[in-house]
Scaffold this motif. Structure first.
Motif, mmCIF file in Angstrom:
data_model
loop_
_atom_site.group_PDB
_atom_site.id
_atom_site.type_symbol
_atom_site.label_atom_id
_atom_site.label_comp_id
_atom_site.label_asym_id
_atom_site.label_seq_id
_atom_site.Cartn_x
_atom_site.Cartn_y
_atom_site.Cartn_z
ATOM 1 N N VAL A 164 6.825 -1.152 2.818
ATOM 2 C CA VAL A 164 6.205 -0.134 1.963
ATOM 3 C C VAL A 164 6.959 -0.009 0.646
ATOM 4 O O VAL A 164 6.359 0.076 -0.436
ATOM 5 C CB VAL A 164 6.146 1.222 2.693
ATOM 6 N N TYR B 8 9.242 -1.695 8.490
ATOM 7 C CA TYR B 8 8.027 -1.168 7.857
ATOM 8 C C TYR B 8 8.375 -0.384 6.595
ATOM 9 O O TYR B 8 7.671 -0.451 5.586
ATOM 10 C CB TYR B 8 7.237 -0.313 8.845
ATOM 11 N N VAL B 9 9.476 0.339 6.646
ATOM 12 C CA VAL B 9 9.940 1.048 5.448
ATOM 13 C C VAL B 9 10.175 0.044 4.321
ATOM 14 O O VAL B 9 9.781 0.281 3.165
ATOM 15 C CB VAL B 9 11.238 1.832 5.745
ATOM 16 N N ALA C 89 -1.178 1.713 5.157
ATOM 17 C CA ALA C 89 -0.590 2.145 3.887
ATOM 18 C C ALA C 89 -1.424 1.657 2.708
ATOM 19 O O ALA C 89 -1.695 2.411 1.759
ATOM 20 C CB ALA C 89 0.845 1.624 3.768
ATOM 21 N N VAL D 281 5.536 7.403 6.519
ATOM 22 C CA VAL D 281 5.847 6.079 7.059
ATOM 23 C C VAL D 281 6.681 6.265 8.320
ATOM 24 O O VAL D 281 7.840 6.684 8.257
ATOM 25 C CB VAL D 281 6.609 5.245 6.006
ATOM 26 N N ALA E 158 9.687 8.708 4.672
ATOM 27 C CA ALA E 158 10.015 8.150 5.972
ATOM 28 C C ALA E 158 10.188 9.287 6.976
ATOM 29 O O ALA E 158 10.802 10.313 6.670
ATOM 30 C CB ALA E 158 11.295 7.327 5.889
ATOM 31 N N THR F 284 0.901 6.940 8.182
ATOM 32 C CA THR F 284 0.622 5.514 8.360
ATOM 33 C C THR F 284 1.667 4.897 9.285
ATOM 34 O O THR F 284 2.811 5.331 9.320
ATOM 35 C CB THR F 284 0.627 4.751 7.025
ATOM 36 N N HIS F 285 1.223 3.862 10.019
ATOM 37 C CA HIS F 285 2.097 3.220 10.998
ATOM 38 C C HIS F 285 2.185 1.710 10.806
ATOM 39 O O HIS F 285 2.859 1.027 11.575
ATOM 40 C CB HIS F 285 1.604 3.536 12.404
ATOM 41 N N PHE G 102 6.123 7.677 -0.862
ATOM 42 C CA PHE G 102 6.093 7.654 0.601
ATOM 43 C C PHE G 102 7.318 8.372 1.140
ATOM 44 O O PHE G 102 8.361 8.413 0.500
ATOM 45 C CB PHE G 102 6.023 6.219 1.142
#
Length: 211
Positions: free
Chosen positions: A151, A147-148, A114, A127, A161, A108-109, A159
């Motif tokens: 999430v 983004y991390v 997500a 991620v 990274a 996912t981006h 998830f």
């Protein structure tokens, strides 16, 4: 699926003078607890042979084995699961093929992807890429640690990274809320694969203990 913290993906182009199994065994000995076979260029027969060998290796060490994209190969070698990108077979169709007992991971981006992966029953998501990376062709722009953070706050499934993560910047990713890290070149391209893996695991463990 078993919990995991350090995920290593194969990248044979980054260790051309060393055997795939030798490199991945050292990664496992250094603490990698999930291994993914990612091979976009070899023939199906070659991918199958590599998958068979890695399946035996991961069984030996009790490590989870994932195959990227090749669902037929994953089933043929009884891999623990598959990993799919956004342009691969939709998750619900893949689930029909592999069944309920296989792990399915999704790259996912953005937070919308997500959310969709979680809703559709993914077992975990990737991620990234968090930082710029040359490990993959046609890679999307870096999603950054923001983004991390998104999430970590919102998504409830595991998830990991990924993307451009090295020893010098992994703390930024852990600070953002990641507790699972995935690498390619930072380990497989290292002269001392086992030690490189150990250093990542040490950083992850230290952060998990604090939490």
């Amino acid at each position: 699926m078993k919990d995991f913290k350090f995920y290593v993906i194969t990248g044979e182009e980054f260790h051309k003078d060393r055997d795939l199994l030798e490199v991945m065994e050292e990664a496992i000995q250094g603490g990698a607890d999930i291994i993914q076979l990612r091979d976009k260029k070899s023939s199906k027969i070659e991918v199958l042979k590599k998958a068979q060998a890695l399946r035996e290796l991961t069984k030996k060490y009790g490590v989870t084995f994932i195959v990227n994209d090749h669902i037929d190969v994953a089933l043929a070698v009884d891999a623990d699961g598959i990993h799919l990108g956004q342009d691969d077979l939709p998750l619900h169709e893949a689930r029909k093929i592999v069944g309920a007992n296989k792990v399915i991971g999704i790259s996912t981006h953005c937070i919308e992807e997500a959310r969709e992966a979680e809703k559709n029953g993914a077992d975990y998501i990737g991620v990234g890429p968090v930082f710029p990376t040359n490990s993959k062709e046609d890679v999307v722009d870096p999603v950054t640690t923001s983004y991390v953070e998104q999430v970590a706050k919102e998504i409830t499934i595991p998830f990991v990274a990924i993307g451009g993560i090295k020893l010098h910047n992994v703390d930024q990713v852990l600070d953002a809320g990641a507790s699972r890290i995935c690498v390619i070149t930072a380990v497989v391209a290292n002269e001392d694969v086992k030690d490189a893996a150990k250093q990542f695991v040490s950083k992850i463990d230290a952060r998990r203990i604090k939490v």
